[in-house]
Design a protein around this motif. Structure first.
Motif, PDB file in Angstrom:
ATOM      1  N   VAL A   1      11.592 -72.806 -48.319  1.00 60.47           N
ATOM      2  CA  VAL A   1      10.507 -72.764 -49.304  1.00 60.47           C
ATOM      3  C   VAL A   1       9.656 -71.539 -49.025  1.00 60.47           C
ATOM      4  CG1 VAL A   1       8.444 -73.927 -50.154  1.00 60.47           C
ATOM      5  CG2 VAL A   1      10.474 -75.253 -49.579  1.00 60.47           C
ATOM      6  N   ARG A   2       9.337 -70.816 -50.076  1.00 61.96           N
ATOM      7  CA  ARG A   2       8.510 -69.613 -49.931  1.00 61.96           C
ATOM      8  C   ARG A   2       7.139 -69.855 -50.565  1.00 61.96           C
ATOM      9  NH1 ARG A   2      11.649 -63.912 -50.379  1.00 61.96           N
ATOM     10  NH2 ARG A   2      12.769 -64.128 -48.403  1.00 61.96           N
TER      11      ARG A   2
ATOM     12  N   LEU B   1      -1.361 -57.184 -58.813  1.00 61.98           N
ATOM     13  CA  LEU B   1      -0.308 -56.667 -57.952  1.00 61.98           C
ATOM     14  C   LEU B   1       0.225 -57.767 -57.031  1.00 61.98           C
ATOM     15  CD1 LEU B   1       1.335 -54.225 -57.039  1.00 61.98           C
ATOM     16  CD2 LEU B   1      -0.519 -53.660 -55.448  1.00 61.98           C
ATOM     17  N   PHE B   2      -0.675 -58.553 -56.459  1.00 64.03           N
ATOM     18  CA  PHE B   2      -0.262 -59.674 -55.616  1.00 64.03           C
ATOM     19  C   PHE B   2       0.616 -60.652 -56.395  1.00 64.03           C
ATOM     20  CE2 PHE B   2      -1.787 -64.176 -55.158  1.00 64.03           C
ATOM     21  CZ  PHE B   2      -0.846 -64.562 -54.204  1.00 64.03           C
ATOM     22  N   LEU B   3       0.190 -61.029 -57.596  1.00 67.09           N
ATOM     23  CA  LEU B   3       0.945 -62.002 -58.383  1.00 67.09           C
ATOM     24  C   LEU B   3       2.326 -61.472 -58.742  1.00 67.09           C
ATOM     25  CD1 LEU B   3      -1.909 -63.299 -60.720  1.00 67.09           C
ATOM     26  CD2 LEU B   3      -0.935 -64.438 -58.719  1.00 67.09           C
ATOM     27  N   ALA B   4       2.412 -60.207 -59.090  1.00 66.65           N
ATOM     28  CA  ALA B   4       3.704 -59.618 -59.436  1.00 66.65           C
ATOM     29  C   ALA B   4       4.626 -59.592 -58.220  1.00 66.65           C
ATOM     30  CB  ALA B   4       3.504 -58.209 -59.995  1.00 66.65           C
TER      31      ALA B   4
ATOM     32  N   ALA C   1       4.448 -61.502 -55.509  1.00 63.38           N
ATOM     33  CA  ALA C   1       4.788 -62.863 -55.090  1.00 63.38           C
ATOM     34  C   ALA C   1       5.918 -63.432 -55.937  1.00 63.38           C
ATOM     35  CB  ALA C   1       3.559 -63.759 -55.164  1.00 63.38           C
ATOM     36  N   ARG C   2       5.855 -63.220 -57.238  1.00 64.06           N
ATOM     37  CA  ARG C   2       6.931 -63.704 -58.111  1.00 64.06           C
ATOM     38  C   ARG C   2       8.242 -62.982 -57.818  1.00 64.06           C
ATOM     39  NH1 ARG C   2       2.629 -63.904 -62.048  1.00 64.06           N
ATOM     40  NH2 ARG C   2       3.172 -61.796 -62.721  1.00 64.06           N
ATOM     41  N   ALA C   3       8.150 -61.666 -57.591  1.00 68.41           N
ATOM     42  CA  ALA C   3       9.360 -60.887 -57.297  1.00 68.41           C
ATOM     43  C   ALA C   3       9.994 -61.319 -55.974  1.00 68.41           C
ATOM     44  CB  ALA C   3       9.021 -59.397 -57.257  1.00 68.41           C
TER      45      ALA C   3
ATOM     46  N   LEU D   1       3.675 -63.942 -47.195  1.00 74.07           N
ATOM     47  CA  LEU D   1       4.766 -64.807 -47.619  1.00 74.07           C
ATOM     48  C   LEU D   1       5.104 -65.705 -46.428  1.00 74.07           C
ATOM     49  CD1 LEU D   1       8.009 -63.776 -49.533  1.00 74.07           C
ATOM     50  CD2 LEU D   1       8.046 -65.449 -47.690  1.00 74.07           C
ATOM     51  N   LEU D   2       4.860 -66.993 -46.588  1.00 72.27           N
ATOM     52  CA  LEU D   2       5.158 -67.959 -45.541  1.00 72.27           C
ATOM     53  C   LEU D   2       6.418 -68.730 -45.937  1.00 72.27           C
ATOM     54  CD1 LEU D   2       4.285 -69.352 -42.891  1.00 72.27           C
ATOM     55  CD2 LEU D   2       3.021 -70.999 -44.298  1.00 72.27           C
ATOM     56  N   GLU D   3       7.485 -68.507 -45.190  1.00 75.12           N
ATOM     57  CA  GLU D   3       8.742 -69.195 -45.473  1.00 75.12           C
ATOM     58  C   GLU D   3       8.932 -70.323 -44.471  1.00 75.12           C
ATOM     59  OE1 GLU D   3      12.418 -67.075 -46.827  1.00 75.12           O
ATOM     60  OE2 GLU D   3      13.183 -67.807 -44.901  1.00 75.12           O
TER      61      GLU D   3
END
Length: 357
Positions: free
Chosen positions: A16-17, A73-76, A78-80, A318-320
């Protein structure tokens, strides 16, 4: 938003990311119109005004209202990166009035910020309350403070829960409101007539935290979210938390904006309280006096998107995690850099990776 209490996430297949962000400090039209020097103009003492201007210009944030583009920029990114869940660790607005959401400008900024976040993560967004949502005295204590109206607007109008838990495989996510937990540090920030309301709300909040820790199965690992690490010594004073510190795999904090500040905080842990240099210095030194507690919570800082001036940028994390717990947490810092000297429209990104926990 998950309700107060337990909110299990949908079943997960594979890693999970989670996208983690903090201290966005979005500035809407009203706050933008006030100008970047609105706080400086309210300081009557010329030496104090000059000191704060120099601090902001060279170290903290030269243009505090010029970083809105970092949110998109963060949202883009994170989705990518495949993040379909996010936890944002407080401080959504610039709060130029230091009155929290009771100020119309701060409320507008927070609302606009939350609209963007909710559009990007419509079903799996977890929001933590920060100090800018509730208000606090300005740096030298000339204006601002906690306002009960800010609390009501946060919880009733903007849908921000002061406490929540969410189960994700073997992990239990627990979020607390640091201002409530550390309320004794904000004694001067409260209006006398509102103090009983805050203290009663704090008592309920501590009860919810106690219950959550007591009812968390011994097989679960806790991921704690707390905006301001000043609250951690107060959390440790709760028997239910103190007896289960070994179950806390990671505590994600914000508020400090940069690893530089976290490093200095660790260096200054145990220092005496300094009551002679303004409200903020007194509060920070009081917190640092008990900062040795932080390491027992396995603290990791999620920086602000803009970072601080001296390092020209911040970032997001990003916490995986593996819901089965077989693999260790992966903590990946994605840095966002502001271009020199102040043009926030030209932004770049870089990454650094480190294991979580």
């Amino acid at each position: 938003m998950p309700p107060v209490g337990s909110a299990p996430c949908p079943p997960c297949n594979g890693p999970v990311r989670l996208a983690l962000a903090s201290d966005i400090h979005f500035a809407g039209p009203i706050e933008q119109a006030r100008g970047e020097d609105t706080d400086l103009r309210r300081i009557p003492n010329r030496l104090q005004r000059a000191a704060l201007r120099a601090w902001r210009h060279w170290f903290w944030m030269r243009h505090p209202l010029g970083n809105n583009a970092l949110l998109d920029l963060f949202l883009a990114q994170a989705r990518a990166a495949g993040c379909d869940r996010a936890v944002v660790n407080g401080d959504y607005a610039a709060d130029t009035a230091s009155l929290g959401l009771s100020d119309p400008g701060t409320y507008e900024s927070a609302r606009l910020c939350l609209e963007k976040l909710r559009a990007a993560f419509p079903r799996r967004l977890h929001l933590v309350l920060g100090d800018h949502e509730l208000g606090k005295l300005s740096f030298f204590g000339h204006y601002g403070g906690l306002r009960w109206e800010s609390w009501q607007l946060a919880t009733n109008q903007l849908g921000l829960h002061s406490f929540w838990t969410s189960d994700l495989g073997v992990y239990r996510l627990i979020a607390v409101t640091s201002t409530l937990v550390a309320l004794p540090l904000f004694a001067r920030d409260m209006l006398p007539e509102e103090r009983p309301l805050w203290e009663e709300t704090r008592a309920v909040h501590l009860g919810l935290i106690t219950q959550a820790f007591e009812t968390t199965a011994s097989t679960r690992r806790i991921l704690l979210f707390c905006h301001d690490p000043s609250a951690l010594p107060f959390l440790e004073s709760l028997p239910a938390v103190r007896q289960r510190l070994d179950r806390i795999e990671l505590t994600v904090i914000g508020h400090l904006h940069s690893e530089w500040i976290l490093w200095k905080s660790r260096l200054l842990a145990g220092m005496p309280r300094l009551p002679w240099f303004g409200t903020s210095i007194e509060r920070m030194s009081s917190a640092l006096r008990r900062a040795r507690t932080w390491q027992r919570f396995h603290v990791r800082l999620c920086p602000s998107l803009a970072g601080i001036q001296i390092e020209r940028g911040g970032g997001w994390v990003l916490l995986e995690l593996d819901p089965t717990g077989r693999k260790p947490l992966l903590w990946q810092l994605n840095r966002l850099r502001r271009s020199r000297p102040a043009d926030s429209s030209n932004l770049s990104a870089e990454q650094s990776v480190a294991p979580g926990g």
